[in-house]
Design an enzyme around this catalytic site. Structure first.
Site, short mmCIF file in Angstrom:
data_model
loop_
_atom_site.label_atom_id
_atom_site.label_comp_id
_atom_site.label_asym_id
_atom_site.label_seq_id
_atom_site.Cartn_x
_atom_site.Cartn_y
_atom_site.Cartn_z
N TRP A 1 37.51 -23.02 33.83
CA TRP A 1 36.83 -23.48 32.62
C TRP A 1 35.55 -24.21 33.06
O TRP A 1 35.61 -25.08 33.94
CB TRP A 1 37.77 -24.42 31.88
N ASP B 1 46.37 -28.97 34.13
CA ASP B 1 45.73 -28.90 32.82
C ASP B 1 46.57 -27.96 31.96
O ASP B 1 46.60 -26.74 32.19
CB ASP B 1 44.30 -28.37 33.00
N ALA C 1 46.86 -26.68 28.45
CA ALA C 1 46.10 -26.65 27.19
C ALA C 1 46.54 -25.54 26.25
O ALA C 1 45.99 -25.41 25.15
CB ALA C 1 44.61 -26.51 27.49
N LYS D 1 44.90 -26.04 20.78
CA LYS D 1 45.21 -24.63 20.50
C LYS D 1 46.59 -24.48 19.90
O LYS D 1 46.77 -23.73 18.94
CB LYS D 1 45.12 -23.79 21.77
C1 LMR Z 1 37.09 -22.61 25.57
O1 LMR Z 1 37.22 -22.54 26.79
O2 LMR Z 1 36.51 -21.75 24.89
C2 LMR Z 1 37.66 -23.79 24.84
O3 LMR Z 1 38.47 -24.55 25.67
C3 LMR Z 1 36.65 -24.58 24.13
C4 LMR Z 1 35.89 -25.51 25.00
O4 LMR Z 1 36.01 -26.73 24.81
O5 LMR Z 1 35.16 -25.05 25.88
#
Ligand code: LMR
Length: 393
Positions: A136, A217, A219, A252
């Site tokens: 991410w 993490d 999520a 989510k």
């Molecule tokens: C994503 O990766 O699209 C989501 O987790 C939103 C974000 O906060 O980036």
């Protein structure tokens, strides 16, 4: 004699440099401005139903109605947030009756990651945080802004659409005792490639042997295989090690995105020390986390009927994503791995030019690295999507 200073030097913000806008969040605006009727939004990671909506979940709506009706005060709760919310969410994350690490409510998973980063930086500023590639895009900045060093290790090989576990272990040979290993609990973002139980076990042994501290993490619990199954790797790791951190997001799996609901848990032999520092840091970062979403989550989790309805809606969301995964996997040989991967995302083997061309020529929006949000598709749009994609695969 006084040095001559230019006006620009005297201005407090003159030394700042312009920052690039967040590419992922920027897609929201680009998509909105596109007038083409057949456009497809596979950008930011939000669940979408068959009609392309990101609905407020039924149980959450019911929890909100209850909150509006019954809440008698909005007085402060304290830096720890809603304690009952944290207890109930711990049951979901760690299992009923399991030993609980110390935890406090945070503003979303990002708040949890940042608080954990600040906590580590306060105690071990020389620790390096090891982050798999790809990940991410906000992971490394969160740790760096807290003053921590980051390094990357191999994680996913796009060409073979598989985890490069040997590469990961080899790169981690350079990690030193006290370093932190960032792991995705389930539904890896951006690849969808999750560690299997043997790999979790091997990582546990590696962390134990080398005194590395995992920071997990989590999520997307419930959006991969099931609520329990999605936490199994993390739970096994916590059983093997004295120290670990867990950042949890309800964005989510409760669909609470903008309400910013999350928690940070820390497993440590020095629980009281850790807790007092978590509270002091939280107080200086955001004082107290926002209440609404956490209060609603608590109301859902403490009411058997609402909780069951939340689980069934989450099951349906997951079933929708996994059906789309099967259809995509069957639609093109280069997409076959998507069927075995889990969660909202898949990372397509596309060049940045192909990602741009798909947006320009076909109105298909995805992250610049070729990540798609599978929930942005429908059974009806998959054929057009795969047809547009095929020439770039
Ligand atoms: C994503 O990766 O699209 C989501 O987790 C939103 C974000 O906060 O980036």
């Amino acid at each position: 004699m006084l040095m001559q200073e230019s006006v620009a030097d005297r201005e407090i913000f003159s030394r700042l440099a312009i920052q690039p806008p967040d590419a992922l969040l920027g897609l929201i605006g680009l998509y909105r401005a596109d007038r083409r009727p057949g456009k497809i939004d596979l950008g930011v990671g939000v669940f979408r139903d068959d009609a392309g909506r990101t609905p407020v979940m039924r149980a959450v709506k019911a929890g909100e109605a209850k909150l509006l009706r019954d809440q008698e005060s909005k007085s402060y709760l304290g830096a720890e947030g809603d304690i009952r919310f944290v207890e109930l969410l711990a049951e979901v994350a760690f299992g009923a009756g399991a030993d609980r690490p110390v935890g406090i409510q945070t503003p979303g998973g990002t708040g949890a990651l940042r608080l954990g980063a600040e906590l580590i930086a306060r105690s071990r500023p020389d620790a390096t945080v090891w982050i798999g590639t790809p990940t991410w895009p906000n992971h490394a900045p969160i740790f760096r802004e807290a003053g921590m060093m980051t390094r990357t290790h191999r994680f996913y090989d796009v060409a073979s659409a598989a985890i490069d576990f040997d590469g990961m272990i080899e790169d981690l040979r350079e990690a030193k005792a006290g370093d932190v290993l960032l792991l995705h609990g389930c539904c890896h973002n951006p690849t969808g490639a999750d560690l299997n139980s043997a790999q979790w076990q091997e990582i546990g042994l590696l962390c134990a042997r080398r005194a590395l501290v995992p920071f997990i993490d989590l999520a997307y619990q419930g959006l991969g295989d099931a609520l329990e199954a999605d936490a199994a790797g993390m739970r096994g790791l916590l059983d093997m090690l004295p120290e670990a951190l867990v950042a949890y997001s309800c964005d989510k799996n409760f669909g609470l995105y903008r309400e910013r609901v999350g928690a940070l848990w820390v497993q440590s032999g020095a629980a009281e020390l850790v807790r007092s520092n978590m509270l002091a840091l939280a107080r200086s970062l955001w004082s107290m986390p926002p209440d609404h979403g956490a209060a609603v989550t608590r109301l859902v989790l403490e009411d058997d009927a609402l909780r069951a309805d939340w689980v069934s809606e989450l099951d349906a969301m997951r079933a929708r994503i996994n059906e789309l995964r099967s259809v995509l996997a069957a639609s093109h040989p280069r997409l076959a791995a998507i069927g075995d991967q889990r969660g909202m995302f898949a990372l397509l083997p596309l060049t940045p030019e192909a990602v741009d061309a798909l947006r320009r020529d076909h109105g298909i929006y995805m992250a610049g690295n070729g990540r798609i949000n599978i929930a942005g598709l429908t059974l009806e749009t998959v054929p057009a999507f795969v047809a547009a994609l095929a020439s770039y695969l």
